[in-house]
Design a protein around this motif. Structure first.
Motif, PDB file in Angstrom:
ATOM      1  N   TYR A 266       0.823  -1.215   0.000  1.00 23.96           N
ATOM      2  CA  TYR A 266       0.000   0.000   0.000  1.00 23.96           C
ATOM      3  C   TYR A 266       0.854   1.260   0.000  1.00 23.96           C
ATOM      4  O   TYR A 266       0.472   2.286  -0.565  1.00 23.96           O
ATOM      5  N   MET A 267       2.033   1.203   0.632  1.00 18.75           N
ATOM      6  CA  MET A 267       2.856   2.398   0.807  1.00 18.75           C
ATOM      7  C   MET A 267       3.837   2.642  -0.330  1.00 18.75           C
ATOM      8  O   MET A 267       4.582   3.626  -0.301  1.00 18.75           O
ATOM      9  N   VAL A 268       3.858   1.786  -1.337  1.00 19.99           N
ATOM     10  CA  VAL A 268       4.878   1.902  -2.383  1.00 19.99           C
ATOM     11  C   VAL A 268       4.785   3.227  -3.133  1.00 19.99           C
ATOM     12  O   VAL A 268       5.783   3.954  -3.274  1.00 19.99           O
ATOM     13  N   GLU A 269       3.613   3.576  -3.631  1.00 24.14           N
ATOM     14  CA  GLU A 269       3.505   4.812  -4.402  1.00 24.14           C
ATOM     15  C   GLU A 269       3.713   6.060  -3.547  1.00 24.14           C
ATOM     16  O   GLU A 269       4.430   6.980  -3.961  1.00 24.14           O
ATOM     17  N   PRO A 270       3.110   6.152  -2.333  1.00 21.09           N
ATOM     18  CA  PRO A 270       3.435   7.307  -1.490  1.00 21.09           C
ATOM     19  C   PRO A 270       4.929   7.421  -1.181  1.00 21.09           C
ATOM     20  O   PRO A 270       5.486   8.533  -1.134  1.00 21.09           O
ATOM     21  N   LEU A 271       5.588   6.291  -0.990  1.00 26.53           N
ATOM     22  CA  LEU A 271       7.025   6.290  -0.716  1.00 26.53           C
ATOM     23  C   LEU A 271       7.800   6.861  -1.899  1.00 26.53           C
ATOM     24  O   LEU A 271       8.670   7.735  -1.730  1.00 26.53           O
ATOM     25  N   LEU A 272       7.497   6.383  -3.092  1.00 28.20           N
ATOM     26  CA  LEU A 272       8.214   6.863  -4.280  1.00 28.20           C
ATOM     27  C   LEU A 272       7.889   8.317  -4.584  1.00 28.20           C
ATOM     28  O   LEU A 272       8.756   9.072  -5.042  1.00 28.20           O
ATOM     29  N   ASP A 273       6.660   8.730  -4.322  1.00 34.27           N
ATOM     30  CA  ASP A 273       6.312  10.141  -4.486  1.00 34.27           C
ATOM     31  C   ASP A 273       7.134  11.005  -3.531  1.00 34.27           C
ATOM     32  O   ASP A 273       7.667  12.062  -3.917  1.00 34.27           O
ATOM     33  N   ALA A 274       7.246  10.567  -2.285  1.00 34.48           N
ATOM     34  CA  ALA A 274       8.003  11.328  -1.286  1.00 34.48           C
ATOM     35  C   ALA A 274       9.478  11.400  -1.639  1.00 34.48           C
ATOM     36  O   ALA A 274      10.161  12.396  -1.322  1.00 34.48           O
ATOM     37  N   ALA A 275       9.989  10.364  -2.289  1.00 32.01           N
ATOM     38  CA  ALA A 275      11.394  10.350  -2.702  1.00 32.01           C
ATOM     39  C   ALA A 275      11.612  11.084  -4.020  1.00 32.01           C
ATOM     40  O   ALA A 275      12.763  11.259  -4.446  1.00 32.01           O
ATOM     41  N   GLY A 276      10.539  11.511  -4.666  1.00 30.04           N
ATOM     42  CA  GLY A 276      10.662  12.245  -5.924  1.00 30.04           C
ATOM     43  C   GLY A 276      11.134  11.390  -7.082  1.00 30.04           C
ATOM     44  O   GLY A 276      11.847  11.870  -7.968  1.00 30.04           O
ATOM     45  N   VAL A 277      10.731  10.133  -7.106  1.00 32.95           N
ATOM     46  CA  VAL A 277      11.201   9.204  -8.137  1.00 32.95           C
ATOM     47  C   VAL A 277      10.361   9.364  -9.409  1.00 32.95           C
ATOM     48  O   VAL A 277       9.147   9.125  -9.396  1.00 32.95           O
ATOM     49  N   THR A 278      11.028   9.763 -10.480  1.00 33.07           N
ATOM     50  CA  THR A 278      10.370   9.957 -11.772  1.00 33.07           C
ATOM     51  C   THR A 278      11.276   9.398 -12.867  1.00 33.07           C
ATOM     52  O   THR A 278      12.274   8.739 -12.596  1.00 33.07           O
ATOM     53  N   ASP A 279      10.920   9.690 -14.106  1.00 33.14           N
ATOM     54  CA  ASP A 279      11.704   9.231 -15.246  1.00 33.14           C
ATOM     55  C   ASP A 279      13.144   9.727 -15.157  1.00 33.14           C
ATOM     56  O   ASP A 279      13.390  10.922 -14.996  1.00 33.14           O
ATOM     57  N   GLY A 280      14.098   8.795 -15.214  1.00 30.35           N
ATOM     58  CA  GLY A 280      15.510   9.150 -15.199  1.00 30.35           C
ATOM     59  C   GLY A 280      16.146   9.245 -13.837  1.00 30.35           C
ATOM     60  O   GLY A 280      17.371   9.411 -13.731  1.00 30.35           O
ATOM     61  N   THR A 281      15.368   9.154 -12.758  1.00 26.15           N
ATOM     62  CA  THR A 281      15.928   9.234 -11.409  1.00 26.15           C
ATOM     63  C   THR A 281      16.862   8.059 -11.158  1.00 26.15           C
ATOM     64  O   THR A 281      16.514   6.909 -11.416  1.00 26.15           O
TER      65      THR A 281
ATOM     66  N   VAL B 299      12.708  17.920   6.572  1.00 26.39           N
ATOM     67  CA  VAL B 299      12.193  16.628   7.024  1.00 26.39           C
ATOM     68  C   VAL B 299      10.708  16.737   7.360  1.00 26.39           C
ATOM     69  O   VAL B 299      10.282  17.655   8.065  1.00 26.39           O
ATOM     70  N   ALA B 300       9.942  15.802   6.846  1.00 29.42           N
ATOM     71  CA  ALA B 300       8.510  15.729   7.144  1.00 29.42           C
ATOM     72  C   ALA B 300       8.166  14.284   7.482  1.00 29.42           C
ATOM     73  O   ALA B 300       8.718  13.353   6.883  1.00 29.42           O
ATOM     74  N   VAL B 301       7.261  14.116   8.438  1.00 27.34           N
ATOM     75  CA  VAL B 301       6.789  12.783   8.813  1.00 27.34           C
ATOM     76  C   VAL B 301       5.276  12.834   8.914  1.00 27.34           C
ATOM     77  O   VAL B 301       4.731  13.700   9.597  1.00 27.34           O
ATOM     78  N   GLU B 302       4.604  11.920   8.240  1.00 23.31           N
ATOM     79  CA  GLU B 302       3.149  11.858   8.320  1.00 23.31           C
ATOM     80  C   GLU B 302       2.711  10.437   8.659  1.00 23.31           C
ATOM     81  O   GLU B 302       3.393   9.461   8.333  1.00 23.31           O
ATOM     82  N   GLU B 303       1.577  10.327   9.352  1.00 23.65           N
ATOM     83  CA  GLU B 303       1.012   9.018   9.625  1.00 23.65           C
ATOM     84  C   GLU B 303       0.016   8.667   8.534  1.00 23.65           C
ATOM     85  O   GLU B 303      -0.792   9.509   8.120  1.00 23.65           O
ATOM     86  N   VAL B 304       0.093   7.435   8.059  1.00 23.42           N
ATOM     87  CA  VAL B 304      -0.782   6.940   7.001  1.00 23.42           C
ATOM     88  C   VAL B 304      -1.510   5.709   7.534  1.00 23.42           C
ATOM     89  O   VAL B 304      -0.895   4.824   8.128  1.00 23.42           O
ATOM     90  N   THR B 305      -2.802   5.661   7.334  1.00 24.14           N
ATOM     91  CA  THR B 305      -3.583   4.491   7.764  1.00 24.14           C
ATOM     92  C   THR B 305      -4.368   3.938   6.585  1.00 24.14           C
ATOM     93  O   THR B 305      -4.764   4.681   5.683  1.00 24.14           O
ATOM     94  N   TRP B 306      -4.556   2.642   6.585  1.00 29.26           N
ATOM     95  CA  TRP B 306      -5.363   1.992   5.564  1.00 29.26           C
ATOM     96  C   TRP B 306      -5.917   0.688   6.133  1.00 29.26           C
ATOM     97  O   TRP B 306      -5.580   0.310   7.257  1.00 29.26           O
TER      98      TRP B 306
END
Length: 266
Positions: free
Chosen positions: A28-43, A192-199
């Motif tokens: 569940y956390m894969v896409e939020p993780l990659l978004d937070a890391a700024g992973v895009t084409d060429g990264t 640095v930012a930290v957020e809680e995520v629930t699902w």
């Protein structure tokens, strides 16, 4: 027992069982993780603790140039199978086989809570990032609740004590927002930012029993696996009682999951 040594023993040979079970929760956390890391084409991206390669696969789909590491050879082999052509290596944090400043982004999905010295591990992750690059990490909220806690609650309700030879995770003190943020800041990261995520993880309760108790994945599975048949049956009775409170339609249960997502800049 030394925590890092315990972790190596805990995960040896568990790649297939993890892929069948807990990997479906952490996915569940894969896409939020990659978004937070700024992973895009060429990264140029490093996936730390890749497990079965779920994060790496999504990063490849985004067009990133991906390398991955895992401490367990079976996990690395599973990731190699699931992500053809992946540059995946066996490495145990804080050791990373890369030069300083190699990557544009580093991420670890539920990995930092599995190392004996989280601060030292973060220093290693910072080392392999170039200046201005991004870090993203997930961990479970501590102490575990919902999905993670049900088997543990059943073990306790059945009167089974915590074994003396199993160490508690050093990450226990960091599994809440303020302390997790402090840990990342003190490692030298900025913004640095930290957020809680629930699902909710919707699953068959018998499948979750197999995943969390009988497959020997994680400490709960190790504890259950040490018991004789009558004790296991007693734990299962308590498990059935507890998990019935999460029942939804179709014979499934909806188990709440609680995680923290941290990000920062090198």
């Amino acid at each position: 027992m030394d925590f890092d040594l315990y972790e190596r023993e805990l995960w040896t040979g568990r790649a297939s069982a993890y892929e069948r079970g807990f990997a479906h929760v952490t996915r569940y956390m894969v896409e939020p993780l990659l978004d937070a890391a700024g992973v895009t084409d060429g990264t140029r991206f490093l996936d730390v603790g890749t497990g079965p390669g779920v994060v790496s696969l999504e990063a490849v789909r985004r067009g990133a140039r991906v390398s991955a590491v895992d401490a367990e050879p079976g996990m690395a082999e599973t990731a190699r199978r699931n992500v053809p052509g992946l540059d995946v290596r066996v490495a145990v944090l804080p050791g990373l086989p890369f030069e300083d400043g190699t990557f544009d982004a580093v991420a670890g999905n539920f990995v930092i809570n599995h190392v004996g010295e989280p601060d030292v591990a973060l220093g290693s992750l910072r080392r392999v990032l170039r200046p201005g690059a991004r870090l993203a990490l997930t961990c479970w909220v501590m102490p575990g609740r919902g999905a993670l806690a049900i088997v543990r609650e059943a073990i306790e309700a059945a009167g089974v004590p915590w074994p003396d030879d199993i160490p508690a995770t050093p990450f226990m003190e960091y599994g809440e927002q303020v302390e997790f943020r402090r840990l990342v800041v003190e490692a030298g990261f900025t913004e640095v930012a930290v957020e809680e995520v629930t699902w909710e993880h919707v699953v068959d309760p018998e499948e979750w029993w197999e995943t969390g108790a009988l497959s020997r994945v994680g400490t709960n599975g190790v504890i259950v696996g040490r018991q004789d048949a009558p004790t296991v049956a007693r734990i299962k009775t308590e498990y059935d009682r507890i998990i019935s409170g999460y029942a939804v339609r179709g014979g499934k249960v909806a188990l709440p999951a609680h995680a923290l997502l941290a990000s920062g800049v090198r």
